[in-house]
Design a protein around this motif. Sequence first.
Motif, PDB file in Angstrom:
ATOM      1  N   ILE A  60      -4.126  -4.560   5.337  1.00 23.84           N
ATOM      2  CA  ILE A  60      -3.057  -5.116   6.175  1.00 23.84           C
ATOM      3  C   ILE A  60      -2.306  -6.206   5.398  1.00 23.84           C
ATOM      4  N   LEU A  61      -3.088  -7.063   4.741  1.00 20.12           N
ATOM      5  CA  LEU A  61      -2.499  -8.141   3.947  1.00 20.12           C
ATOM      6  C   LEU A  61      -1.613  -7.576   2.831  1.00 20.12           C
ATOM      7  N   SER A  62      -2.128  -6.576   2.121  1.00 17.89           N
ATOM      8  CA  SER A  62      -1.375  -6.004   1.008  1.00 17.89           C
ATOM      9  C   SER A  62      -0.085  -5.347   1.474  1.00 17.89           C
ATOM     10  N   ILE A  77       2.366  -8.280   2.404  1.00 16.68           N
ATOM     11  CA  ILE A  77       2.923  -8.981   1.240  1.00 16.68           C
ATOM     12  C   ILE A  77       3.870  -8.062   0.470  1.00 16.68           C
ATOM     13  N   GLY A  78       3.411  -6.840   0.208  1.00 13.37           N
ATOM     14  CA  GLY A  78       4.221  -5.904  -0.567  1.00 13.37           C
ATOM     15  C   GLY A  78       5.560  -5.628   0.092  1.00 13.37           C
ATOM     16  N   THR A  79       5.546  -5.465   1.426  1.00  4.75           N
ATOM     17  CA  THR A  79       6.784  -5.139   2.127  1.00  4.75           C
ATOM     18  C   THR A  79       7.745  -6.334   2.123  1.00  4.75           C
ATOM     19  N   ILE A 118      -2.254  -5.163  -6.900  1.00  5.63           N
ATOM     20  CA  ILE A 118      -3.003  -6.341  -7.353  1.00  5.63           C
ATOM     21  C   ILE A 118      -3.624  -7.074  -6.164  1.00  5.63           C
ATOM     22  N   SER A 119      -2.826  -7.268  -5.106  1.00  7.73           N
ATOM     23  CA  SER A 119      -3.375  -7.984  -3.959  1.00  7.73           C
ATOM     24  C   SER A 119      -4.509  -7.184  -3.317  1.00  7.73           C
ATOM     25  N   TYR A 120      -4.381  -5.856  -3.319  1.00  6.38           N
ATOM     26  CA  TYR A 120      -5.446  -5.053  -2.716  1.00  6.38           C
ATOM     27  C   TYR A 120      -6.723  -5.123  -3.561  1.00  6.38           C
ATOM     28  N   LEU A 121      -6.557  -5.057  -4.881  1.00  4.99           N
ATOM     29  CA  LEU A 121      -7.746  -5.100  -5.743  1.00  4.99           C
ATOM     30  C   LEU A 121      -8.439  -6.460  -5.661  1.00  4.99           C
ATOM     31  N   LEU A 122      -7.645  -7.497  -5.426  1.00  2.30           N
ATOM     32  CA  LEU A 122      -8.237  -8.829  -5.318  1.00  2.30           C
ATOM     33  C   LEU A 122      -8.900  -9.061  -3.966  1.00  2.30           C
ATOM     34  N   LYS A 123      -8.212  -8.687  -2.903  1.00  2.00           N
ATOM     35  CA  LYS A 123      -8.673  -9.071  -1.563  1.00  2.00           C
ATOM     36  C   LYS A 123      -9.273  -7.936  -0.743  1.00  2.00           C
TER      37      LYS A 123
END
Lengths: 292, 109
Positions: B91-93, B96-98, B82-87
């Motif tokens: 690196i951010l994804s 956050i995921g980890t 979800i974070s990757y599809l949004l942003k």
Amino acid sequence: MIVFTFNFDYSKENSPQNIDLTVPFSIQIMALLTKHTETTVRTRAKEDRRWYSLYIMNRKTPPVSKADLSAALKTSLPIMVTFVVLGSGYGILMEKHGYGPLWSLMSGILIFSGTAQFVSIGFLDAGSFAAAAVTAFMVSARHIFFSISMIDRYKEEGRRKWYLYYALCDESYAMLSRDITPDGVSLSNYRFLVTLFNQSSWVIGSFLGGLFGSLLEFNSTGIDFAMTALFTTVFLQQWMERKNHLPSLLGLFGTLLCRILFGKDIFLIPSMILILGILILLRNHTEESGEL
Amino acid sequence: MSRELHAFLIILIIGAATLATRILPVLVFGRKDSVPEVILYLGRTVPYAAMGLLIIYCLKDVSLFSSPHGIPEAIGILVVSISYLLKRNSILSVLIGTVVYMVLVQAVF
């Protein structure tokens, strides 16, 4: 004068049939080249045979520039952080088994595969040589899959390619098989640096782990999820850039099926055979229906 | 054989086996001037299939039938996706995921 012949497989549409393969090395051309970055020349070389021979003739690895460094660092950073942590975990475990930081360092250079190195610990004291070789081959077999798909990408890398193949870990592969290079960056330097950064951070991490041992130990349970996360983002990126999702789906569900059928120890080899078999069987279909 | 020598030989053998998996395909298919058509085709398609393989490989120890039933992994992958599809920032994804996953396995499950 340089008479240059070469073999280069073009996609069928672009193949210029009657092009003169011997391109004189003129001053004009040199001027032409200096105006373009390696990336532009490469891109054009894929479409035009003359550009390709120019590219090959003038190919010298440029010195590592700041742009190369920062592009490679940007790509490698999440991997490096994870590798230092996971590597130090390996170093600590080695230390506990009586093998100090220098052993971890040596192993990181001679083996350089997280899985194979963790597996190797069980064999160090008294394991059988044959069993060690077979086990290592089984857990590393996925690299065959990776190397095969890098042959065309790395064929122009000269002597550097032997380092690139030797240190082609899962993560470097995920980053470098995407063919994404920022503009103005030397592709060859970028590949080399990404591979080198990844390997160094693993090796340095394992050395520090062995050196400082439990001093460094914090609860890092779950940090390895960073790799799952990384592969997931690459998977999504690939999904969005292609219309033909067959290879992506095949990789995911073919491997899942084999994991269920064969169990967690040996499923990788049947998965690879299944994926390669189906890809080759569907070759005409895949090539016709999409960009792939 | 001393313990050190044995350990060294094991590392050497495992290193050679691992190196073989990385280099043999190149020695077999990469030495000719032209790369065979089928290898070119695999070069274009395998990277896509390989990501799915690597994801399953990372998740190979997850058991759906014993606690925590793969729930932390499922949540982690959902957060990453979800974070990757949004942003569109990997690196951010990954970060956050980890973090979410580590909190889940260390403190929740």
